[in-house]
Design an enzyme around this catalytic site. Structure first.
Site, PDB file in Angstrom:
ATOM      1  N   ASP A 147      -9.112  24.089 -58.426  1.00 20.12           N
ATOM      2  CA  ASP A 147      -7.698  23.408 -58.342  1.00 20.12           C
ATOM      3  C   ASP A 147      -6.839  23.291 -59.420  1.00 20.12           C
ATOM      4  OD1 ASP A 147      -6.113  21.097 -56.911  1.00 20.12           O
ATOM      5  OD2 ASP A 147      -7.849  21.030 -55.701  1.00 20.12           O
ATOM      6  N   HIS A 183      -3.934  16.628 -58.219  1.00 20.12           N
ATOM      7  CA  HIS A 183      -4.136  17.116 -56.787  1.00 20.12           C
ATOM      8  C   HIS A 183      -5.902  17.334 -56.805  1.00 20.12           C
ATOM      9  CE1 HIS A 183      -4.592  20.169 -53.826  1.00 20.12           C
ATOM     10  NE2 HIS A 183      -3.563  19.840 -53.095  1.00 20.12           N
ATOM     11  N   SER A 209      -5.085  20.547 -47.696  1.00 22.63           N
ATOM     12  CA  SER A 209      -5.817  20.471 -49.148  1.00 22.63           C
ATOM     13  C   SER A 209      -7.006  19.201 -48.873  1.00 22.63           C
ATOM     14  CB  SER A 209      -4.817  19.902 -50.074  1.00 22.63           C
ATOM     15  OG  SER A 209      -3.920  20.994 -50.544  1.00 22.63           O
TER      16      SER A 209
END
Length: 562
Positions: free
Chosen positions: A189, A229, A407
């Site tokens: 990520d 994220h 995601s």
């Protein structure tokens, strides 16, 4: 990267602590533009490494994973010839960042004059430029996350994550004793800020289940920085704060890798993905969870076209295929391009051996942003779907909120796949995918919107263990009552019935507010189904307790109206 998206190592140690990274050569000249390039070598002839002594570059765990699946060692597993790397490093002005066993290549940085000198080396077959300079910072896709919920909610130990775990059978999986114990998951990520300080991840550190970390963008071990994220995605997998939030694989061991640089978009990030996958392989990782995707780049790097989405063109797709061939399950997000002109999946979701995950709503319907298939060569994608719209996530602040994006559907699914493989350790990678697809809600009629649909852990387990199904062991009966979406903002609610309630001729439902006042009372016909509508009528904001009973049993679940 659209958050729905590169590196290369030489001979990783068998212990697979942080990678044995190549040292820098002479500093690049400051007067010319320095870029990163992927240098391909001609062969591996004369290498001091041997397939008969794989412990020199693969860990015992990596070798055991190959043995379980009957995967033979091949020349692709051998590290790059150190003599070739030395020749490249000897060229003035070059810095070697990483090397790649699988691609027989190296990632270097240098200017164009130095690159021309490298190309003249007899050991070099060709070169590919990976980045083109600095650009304005990129920001996460606006569909990736939303503001934290104003009031935290709880549904037993799962909190607001109950619905998304229940949807794919992860609650039953946990009840049956499979929470990822003994499995290793690598998460690729853009950063993991706050993970080392958040209560929801405290068990990872208390139980020493962070096996390693590496930041392939900055070439350091520090991953608790950069974009959050990765933190959000990791929460759906590894979150473990009973009463507040539980992820789908809360007891697995994790390796956290930064491969994505949101400051720009170039193929260098795909190269980071490649090298991270090789490190994961050498360390013995079982599952890779990657909520990344590539299709367009910052100028002047060349964009991919839909025709390139064939599983054989993009760097990340080629790397993902190899990762699967050495025995790792790669779970990748389909992409958030469903509403865009691109429309289709992105790389490496196009790889044929990757479990590509699209997104659905809490009502089990296609999320409009979720990318569609097929691949350019006509294969069905995505493979499966999980909740990715209004998915429950945990922010670095510790606040529980919701987010939109494939995601989040990806790691939610990756956690269930991890537990499923834990429950059936003799399976090969492609068998894991096949059983999950066979347990999908669209198993008999897959399409390029939902793939094989929403899988059920119990169904997949029973297909893999026909002589010892979970129902006979009582695990399925332990499945709790659920309600979704939870929390809700006025949407129609549904009950997910436990096995004990499904066959009752009539169900009696009573709903109480937070003060214990009875606000609704109704009767439902379950008709042997797992899910039934719950017609609550208008309800004020707040927490409610729903009691569902039949002539033989009674169960309770809580939900929140926002």
């Amino acid at each position: 990267m659209r958050f729905s998206h590169f590196l290369l190592l030489a001979g990783l140690s068998a212990a697979a602590s942080p990678p044995a990274l190549a040292t820098a050569g002479p500093p690049p000249r400051a007067t010319a533009t320095v870029r990163k390039h992927l240098i391909y070598f001609t062969n591996k002839a004369g290498t001091p490494f041997s397939l008969s002594q794989p412990q020199a570059f693969l860990s015992a765990r990596a070798l055991a994973r190959r043995t379980r699946q009957g995967i033979a060692l091949k020349p692709r597993d051998l590290p790059v010839n150190p003599a070739y790397v030395a020749q490249v490093k000897a060229v003035a002005g070059v810095r070697v960042w990483y090397t790649s066993r699988w691609f027989n290549a190296a990632v270097v940085s240098c200017d164009s004059t130095t690159l021309a000198s490298i190309r003249t080396l007899s050991c070099v077959q060709g070169a590919q430029t990976l980045n083109r300079g600095q650009n304005a910072p990129r920001h996460p896709d606006p569909e990736t996350s939303t503001a934290p919920a104003q009031r935290p909610a709880s549904a037993a130990d799962y909190g607001t994550a109950f619905g998304q775990a229940q949807m794919i059978g992860a609650v039953s999986m946990h009840s049956a004793g499979f929470r990822g114990e003994g499995m290793q998951v690598a998460v690729f990520d853009a950063g993991f800020p706050g993970v080392n300080q958040m209560a929801v991840f405290a068990p990872l550190f208390q139980e020493q289940r962070i096996a390693s970390t590496f930041n392939f963008v900055d070439k350091t071990a520090d991953v608790y920085q950069r974009n959050d994220h990765g933190t959000l995605c990791l929460s759906t997998l590894a979150g473990n704060q009973p009463g507040t939030y539980l992820g789908t694989a809360p007891k697995a061991t994790y390796r956290l890798f930064i491969t994505e640089d949101i400051n720009s978009e170039h193929p260098v990030e795909e190269a980071n993905w490649l090298v991270a996958a090789e490190y994961a392989d050498s360390a013995g990782v079982d599952v890779i969870s990657s909520s990344l995707g590539y299709n367009t780049f910052d100028a002047p790097s060349t964009d991919y076209t839909y025709a390139d989405m064939n599983g054989r063109t993009a760097i990340a797709s080629r790397a993902a295929v190899t990762a699967a061939r050495v025995g790792m399950l790669v779970v990748n997000s389909a992409g958030n391009e469903g509403n865009s002109g691109w429309h289709y999946i992105t790389a490496p979701a196009d790889a044929d051996s990757v479990l590509t995950v699209g997104a659905v709503t809490a009502q089990r319907e296609h999320a409009s942003f979720s990318s569609y298939g097929p691949t350019a060569d006509g294969r069905i994608k995505p493979n499966m779907v999980a909740q990715g719209q209004a998915a429950a996530i945990v922010y670095p602040s510790g606040a529980v909120g919701t987010g939109n994006g494939t995601s989040f559907a990806c790691p939610i699914m990756a956690g269930m796949a991890t537990g499923f493989w834990q429950s059936s350790p003799a399976l090969k990678v492609q068998e894991v995918i096949r059983y999950l697809q066979s347990a999908g809600s669209q198993a008999t009629s897959p399409d390029n919107t939902l793939g094989y649909g929403i899988p059920s852990f119990v169904t997949a387990y029973n297909l893999a263990h026909p002589n010892n199904p979970l129902a006979s062991a009582g695990a399925a009966a332990a499945e709790p009552l659920g309600v979704y979406p939870n929390p809700s903002r006025g949407e129609e609610l549904h009950l997910h019935l436990s096995s004990a309630l499904r066959m009752a001729p009539a169900l009696y439902v009573r709903i109480f507010d937070a003060r214990g006042t009875l606000v609704r009372e109704l009767q439902l016909n379950a008709a042997g189904t797992a899910d039934v509508a719950l017609p609550t009528g208008p309800l004020a904001r707040g927490m409610y307790t729903c009691v569902v009973g039949s002539a033989r049993t009674q169960q309770t679940v809580r939900f929140v109206r926002l």
